[in-house]
Design a protein around this motif. Structure first.
Motif, PDB file in Angstrom:
ATOM      1  N   ASP A  19       0.843  -1.200   0.000  1.00  0.00           N
ATOM      2  CA  ASP A  19       0.000   0.000   0.000  1.00  0.00           C
ATOM      3  C   ASP A  19       0.878   1.251   0.000  1.00  0.00           C
ATOM      4  OD1 ASP A  19      -2.190   1.672   0.151  1.00  0.00           O
ATOM      5  OD2 ASP A  19      -2.380   1.502   2.322  1.00  0.00           O
ATOM      6  N   MET A  76       0.483   1.975   6.366  1.00  0.00           N
ATOM      7  CA  MET A  76      -0.765   1.716   5.644  1.00  0.00           C
ATOM      8  C   MET A  76      -1.727   2.891   5.776  1.00  0.00           C
ATOM      9  SD  MET A  76      -1.608  -2.239   6.665  1.00  0.00           S
ATOM     10  CE  MET A  76      -1.342  -1.939   8.430  1.00  0.00           C
ATOM     11  N   ARG A  77      -2.544   3.080   4.749  1.00  0.00           N
ATOM     12  CA  ARG A  77      -3.602   4.069   4.845  1.00  0.00           C
ATOM     13  C   ARG A  77      -4.698   3.567   5.789  1.00  0.00           C
ATOM     14  NH1 ARG A  77      -5.008   4.804  -1.332  1.00  0.00           N
ATOM     15  NH2 ARG A  77      -4.439   2.599  -1.278  1.00  0.00           N
ATOM     16  N   VAL A  79       0.019  -7.458   4.429  1.00  0.00           N
ATOM     17  CA  VAL A  79      -0.181  -6.098   3.942  1.00  0.00           C
ATOM     18  C   VAL A  79       0.875  -5.196   4.568  1.00  0.00           C
ATOM     19  CG1 VAL A  79      -1.818  -4.221   3.642  1.00  0.00           C
ATOM     20  CG2 VAL A  79      -2.658  -6.569   3.875  1.00  0.00           C
ATOM     21  N   THR A 137      -7.046   0.804   4.573  1.00  0.00           N
ATOM     22  CA  THR A 137      -6.295  -0.442   4.431  1.00  0.00           C
ATOM     23  C   THR A 137      -6.120  -1.103   5.790  1.00  0.00           C
ATOM     24  OG1 THR A 137      -5.100   0.489   2.550  1.00  0.00           O
ATOM     25  CG2 THR A 137      -4.166  -1.471   3.576  1.00  0.00           C
ATOM     26  N   LEU A 175      -8.208  -0.815  -3.111  1.00  0.00           N
ATOM     27  CA  LEU A 175      -7.484  -1.800  -2.310  1.00  0.00           C
ATOM     28  C   LEU A 175      -8.320  -2.300  -1.142  1.00  0.00           C
ATOM     29  CD1 LEU A 175      -4.860  -3.337  -1.997  1.00  0.00           C
ATOM     30  CD2 LEU A 175      -3.975  -1.449  -0.604  1.00  0.00           C
ATOM     31  N   ALA A 220      -1.257  -4.368  -5.516  1.00  0.00           N
ATOM     32  CA  ALA A 220      -1.004  -2.965  -5.173  1.00  0.00           C
ATOM     33  C   ALA A 220      -2.086  -2.095  -5.805  1.00  0.00           C
ATOM     34  CB  ALA A 220       0.376  -2.539  -5.653  1.00  0.00           C
ATOM     35  N   PRO A 221      -2.352  -0.934  -5.222  1.00  0.00           N
ATOM     36  CA  PRO A 221      -3.336  -0.029  -5.830  1.00  0.00           C
ATOM     37  C   PRO A 221      -2.777   0.604  -7.101  1.00  0.00           C
ATOM     38  CG  PRO A 221      -2.297   1.010  -3.944  1.00  0.00           C
ATOM     39  CD  PRO A 221      -1.791  -0.397  -3.970  1.00  0.00           C
ATOM     40  N   GLY A 268       2.662  -1.173   4.347  1.00  0.00           N
ATOM     41  CA  GLY A 268       2.603   0.185   3.834  1.00  0.00           C
ATOM     42  C   GLY A 268       3.997   0.737   3.587  1.00  0.00           C
TER      43      GLY A 268
END
Length: 249
Positions: free
Chosen positions: A102, A203-204, A195, A207, A158, A127-128, A197
């Motif tokens: 992410d 990470m967002r 996951v 997410t 995502l 991945a986005p 970031g």
């Protein structure tokens, strides 16, 4: 051979034949290999009516560009993209192992993550499409062939993709420095998606909220965070160790 490129290794080519056989133009197989793995791949190619060419190691090395080809190289249509994550999951005969990235915008970090993913048998990297570097020429160079061996899937949303993975029985584990659960005590069984970031921002929020559990990597030194590819390597190694380590007794 305009519009084509080569991939190599049994995992990469078997996955491509199962996921997107229409993109495979021909398969080059070591004429000296008579083992079951080679026979299975040959049968899979022939079942898809794909040309199978027996050749020697020198030609395989020339096609692959290195000696890590495992005795098999395939020429694929570079204009045909990988299929989506559902198609990847549908072809697996073993628990899924996925790496979700992410917000990784540095091509060197993405290339290194792809190398780590290839080393530990990751079935796909997700991945986005936005806020991500994508498969640039710099990424391919750093990845040293891993970008062709591991499916890289760009997704529009995502968080929605993570929810879809959970609906398919995949446990979504996010890495976070402030997580209470440490990697060493976690039981890593069944299908898993790790996951990670970016090193700077992590990470967002969405997410993070869509992870089943947050996990921290225990650290003893003075640094506050690890490079994302190092973190990925640690998490994937521990997963691989728990799955394939010899059982006591």
């Amino acid at each position: 051979m305009s519009g084509s490129r080569f991939i190599f290794g049994f995992h990469a080519i078997t996955s491509r034949l199962r996921q997107n056989a229409a993109s495979v133009r021909e398969v080059f197989l070591d004429a000296e290999r008579r083992d079951q793995r080679a026979r299975d791949l040959a049968a899979l190619a022939e079942a898809q009516d794909i040309r199978l060419i027996a050749c020697d190691n020198a030609r395989l090395m020339a096609l692959a560009g290195n000696a890590r080809h495992q005795g098999v190289v395939a020429r694929i249509d570079s204009a045909r993209a990988y299929v989506d994550i559902d198609d990847v999951l549908d072809t697996l005969a073993e628990p899924a192992l996925l790496l979700v990235l992410d917000g990784i915008q540095d091509p060197h970090n993405l290339g290194a993550c792809l190398r780590v993913a290839d080393a530990f048998g990751v079935h796909a990297v997700i991945a986005p499409k936005d806020r991500a570097v994508g498969l640039t020429a710099a990424v391919h160079k750093v990845a040293s062939g891993a970008a062709d061996n591991v499916p890289y899937i760009s997704v529009t949303n995502l968080a929605r993709t993570l929810r879809g993975l959970k609906q398919r029985g995949v446990t979504v584990l996010g890495t976070a420095a402030d997580a209470d659960t440490q990697l060493g005590v976690l039981q890593l069984a069944g299908p898993i998606a790790w996951v990670l970031g970016s090193e700077e921002k992590g990470m967002r929020r969405l997410t993070r909220e869509n992870c089943d559990q947050l996990v921290s990597i225990p650290m003893l030194g003075s640094v506050e965070s690890l490079n994302v590819s190092v973190s990925a390597g640690i998490c994937l190694f521990e997963t691989h160790r728990q799955r394939y380590a010899p059982k006591a007794g």
